[in-house]
Design an enzyme around this catalytic site. Sequence first.
Site, PDB file in Angstrom:
ATOM      1  CB  ILE A  13      -0.408  -6.306   5.610  1.00  0.00           C
ATOM      2  CG1 ILE A  13       0.981  -6.566   6.626  1.00  0.00           C
ATOM      3  CG2 ILE A  13      -0.713  -5.120   4.880  1.00  0.00           C
ATOM      4  CD1 ILE A  13       1.075  -7.876   7.125  1.00  0.00           C
ATOM      5  CB  SER A  35      -9.676   1.448   2.740  1.00  0.00           C
ATOM      6  OG  SER A  35      -9.985   0.059   2.216  1.00  0.00           O
ATOM      7  NE  ARG A  36      -9.817  -0.407  -4.048  1.00  0.00           N
ATOM      8  CZ  ARG A  36      -9.345  -1.460  -4.961  1.00  0.00           C
ATOM      9  NH1 ARG A  36      -9.647  -1.325  -6.156  1.00  0.00           N
ATOM     10  NH2 ARG A  36      -8.622  -2.523  -4.555  1.00  0.00           N
ATOM     11  CE  LYS A  89       6.758  -7.663   3.122  1.00  0.00           C
ATOM     12  NZ  LYS A  89       6.358  -8.592   1.909  1.00  0.00           N
ATOM     13  CG  ASP A 167       4.825  -9.335  -1.268  1.00  0.00           C
ATOM     14  OD1 ASP A 167       4.576  -7.802  -1.566  1.00  0.00           O
ATOM     15  OD2 ASP A 167       4.392  -9.776  -0.237  1.00  0.00           O
TER      16      ASP A 167
END
Length: 303
Positions: A13, A35-36, A89, A167
């Site tokens: 996303i 981020s990983r 969201k 979701d």
Amino acid sequence: MATNIALVGIGKIAVDQHVPAINGSDDWHLAATVSRSGTVEGVQAYTDFDQMLADRADIPVVSLCLPPVPRFDYAQRAIAAGRHVMLEKPPGATLAEVHTLAELAADAGVSLFATWHSRMAAGVPHAKAWLADKDIKAAHITWKEDVRRWHPGQDWVFAPGGMGVFDPGSNALSIMTEILPMRVHLTKSVLEFPANSDTPIAAQLTWTGGVTGDFDWRQEGPQSWDITVQTDAGDLTLHDGGGRLVIDGSAVDVGPNREYPALYDRMAGLIKTNASDVDLSPMHHVADALTLGQRVMVDPFHL
């Protein structure tokens, strides 16, 4: 002058929607990512959120694209560091934690934006305006998509707190709560749980006011994101997740669909006015569906 922003959680996303929206805006400059493993070319990348906050005092805004369960911890730390926060969201795993974030943001004097991107779909404000003075006879949500297409390999959606079909279903609920001119509440919920899942993969919901909904995460081929409302003055349908509007069989010109750019426009305005926008009404319906839900076990499902 563009405001520096950090994007946290560089998954599908973020790459598909957030990065283009930020890069296409004069209001924003993508100054860092956290981020990983994910990165954005040409942007300073961190794997440690606290390190980014410590290093980059010049970044006043953080946009969180993490899954709902870890999001609270990151948002809390960002607010404590005096940063404005955007939440993908659904804004959190529970209602209580988002209420807490709203209180923390107010105490810290920073903006908190619980985003609902589908409310920014081009047809939604036109639908809301047309329905405002109508007598609603009935409404139906059809929200069916392919989880494997939109969440490839993301097992968290079926883990506790992942919300399963809600979701994407929260997108429909965000539109419903925006366009209907009356308040409704849930009276019946049937939830289908795969035998290997902690969250539902499908749901059939019934509200007061003749409102019903059919949600499913197993639909292959064309995806269905439609809301139809029957009124005393004719029927209205939003197609394509709110991007296309039809009234009594005639298409309405609603202009270009720019959901995520509109979210970042809204965030820029909130910061300028030192305001927050935290509407949890879509999550209320998710919580009610899980509370009232009749559980039906279905075949195991694998991403």
